[in-house]
Design an enzyme around this catalytic site. Structure first.
Site, PDB file in Angstrom:
ATOM      1  N   ASP A  89     -42.090 -38.299  82.113  1.00  0.00           N
ATOM      2  CA  ASP A  89     -43.153 -38.488  83.108  1.00  0.00           C
ATOM      3  C   ASP A  89     -43.774 -39.889  82.995  1.00  0.00           C
ATOM      4  O   ASP A  89     -44.487 -40.325  83.895  1.00  0.00           O
ATOM      5  CB  ASP A  89     -44.270 -37.442  82.893  1.00  0.00           C
ATOM      6  CG  ASP A  89     -44.245 -36.352  83.961  1.00  0.00           C
ATOM      7  OD1 ASP A  89     -43.648 -36.596  85.031  1.00  0.00           O
ATOM      8  OD2 ASP A  89     -44.818 -35.281  83.713  1.00  0.00           O
ATOM      9  N   GLN A 113     -46.128 -29.656  82.883  1.00  0.00           N
ATOM     10  CA  GLN A 113     -46.677 -29.683  84.240  1.00  0.00           C
ATOM     11  C   GLN A 113     -48.206 -29.735  84.187  1.00  0.00           C
ATOM     12  O   GLN A 113     -48.843 -28.916  83.533  1.00  0.00           O
ATOM     13  CB  GLN A 113     -46.202 -28.441  85.015  1.00  0.00           C
ATOM     14  CG  GLN A 113     -46.616 -28.420  86.456  1.00  0.00           C
ATOM     15  CD  GLN A 113     -46.022 -29.573  87.290  1.00  0.00           C
ATOM     16  OE1 GLN A 113     -44.847 -29.891  87.180  1.00  0.00           O
ATOM     17  NE2 GLN A 113     -46.845 -30.201  88.106  1.00  0.00           N
ATOM     18  N   LYS A 150     -38.375 -29.134  90.640  1.00  0.00           N
ATOM     19  CA  LYS A 150     -37.779 -29.931  89.555  1.00  0.00           C
ATOM     20  C   LYS A 150     -36.533 -29.239  89.018  1.00  0.00           C
ATOM     21  O   LYS A 150     -35.507 -29.871  88.783  1.00  0.00           O
ATOM     22  CB  LYS A 150     -38.817 -30.162  88.445  1.00  0.00           C
ATOM     23  CG  LYS A 150     -39.876 -31.168  88.875  1.00  0.00           C
ATOM     24  CD  LYS A 150     -41.087 -31.217  87.973  1.00  0.00           C
ATOM     25  CE  LYS A 150     -42.167 -32.085  88.636  1.00  0.00           C
ATOM     26  NZ  LYS A 150     -43.443 -32.105  87.943  1.00  0.00           N
TER      27      LYS A 150
END
Ligand code: NAP
Length: 279
Positions: free
Chosen positions: A119, A96, A52
């Site tokens: 997300d 995460q 990322k």
């Protein structure tokens, strides 16, 4: 040979389009910043987080990395997310997953401001998706829609079957296919006669989490098969939820693993970051 849906190429295309957009935004004085939080040092998570960061660097997005120790408390994590919510310089926040067992991941996701929820996991983002309002869409299913569209595969009116009903893949995938006017069936571990249901599919999306589960007897001749699954075998080789070799001669188009859905997730995360900055 079926059409091979090339996720690597399509993800690269999307990243290049975003890179151009980000450079134009910079000329207008708009800088984009993504905060990435990792708790603990799970090796798989570290790889995802690194990828990322690399994608951010390529596109021209600043990334702030917060690498917190395994023993970080729920309160400490909540307080960091709240601080980032209030930081005008930060456009997107990504925590995460998975988090260590002592942290309630749902509570952390709910703490992220829906305006920075790149997300697309916050209940407000999910609700917006369900009612067709503007909002962040979970990256992997959004990537699948891009794969289909950019490969010239129509969804409207098609029989679409999704295997899996998880909050991050199966459910949002089904809603997105519905939004594209597909006729959608969601299947799961309690589905009776799974092969009969999947055998109807013009487009079959597989997110079951079992290596090479889907063989040719699950698939209608000429179907499009999208394999979301990601597994590493004993030789450290990647494979999907679909038995590619068994299925490939029966279908009209299929995603490989690796190089199919996988690269799209990060591309769509970058897309969400750019959208967050443009809000
Ligand atoms: P998950 O949370 O484990 O969900 C699996 C789903 O499959 C569940 O809904 C489960 O049904 C269903 N299922 C399990 N066994 C079944 C059976 N025998 N018949 C029918 N349905 C069955 O998994 P996930 O997080 O959605 O991930 C799915 C796969 O995608 C995994 O391989 C994961 O590694 C991969 N993935 C890839 C990406 C990417 O970037 N490419 C991103 C996310 C996930 P129940 O609900 O009834 O238990």
């Amino acid at each position: 040979m079926p059409q091979l849906i090339d996720g690597k190429k399509i993800a690269a295309e999307i990243k290049d389009e975003l890179k151009e957009k980000v450079s134009k935004l910079k000329e207008e004085g708009i800088h984009i910043c993504l905060a990435v939080i990792q708790v603990g040092d799970d090796p798989a998570s570290s790889i995802y987080v690194n990828n990322k960061k690399k994608a951010c660097a390529y596109i021209g997005i600043e990334s702030l990395a917060y690498e917190l120790p395994e023993e970080t408390t729920q309160e400490e994590l909540v307080s960091l997310v709240q601080k980032l919510n209030g930081d005008a310089k930060v456009n997107g926040i990504l925590v995460q997953l998975p988090l260590p067992d002592h942290i309630d991941a749902d509570a952390i996701i709910r703490t992220i401001s829906p305006d920075k929820d790149v997300d697309g996991f916050h209940p407000e983002s999910v609700g917006r998706l369900c009612i067709g309002a503007e909002g962040f869409v979970s990256c992997t299913p959004a990537g699948v829609i891009q794969l289909l569209k950019r490969s010239g595969i129509g969804i409207a009116g098609k029989e679409c079957v999704v295997i899996g009903r998880s909050n991050i893949v199966g459910k949002p995938m089904s809603i997105l296919l519905l939004r594209e006017n597909g006729t959608v069936t969601i299947t799961h571990s309690r589905t009776e006669d799974l092969k009969k249901v999947t055998g109807r599919a013009d487009i079959l999306v597989v997110a079951i989490g079992r290596p090479k589960f889907v063989t040719k007897d699950f698939v209608k001749a000429g179907a499009v098969v999208i394999d979301v699954g990601m597994h590493r075998n004993a030789d450290n080789k990647l494979c999907g939820d679909v038995d590619f070799e068994d299925v490939k001669d029966k279908v009209s188009a299929i995603t490989p693993v690796p190089g199919g859905v996988g690269p799209m997730t990060i591309a769509m995360l970058m897309y969400n970051c750019v959208r967050a900055a443009m809000k």
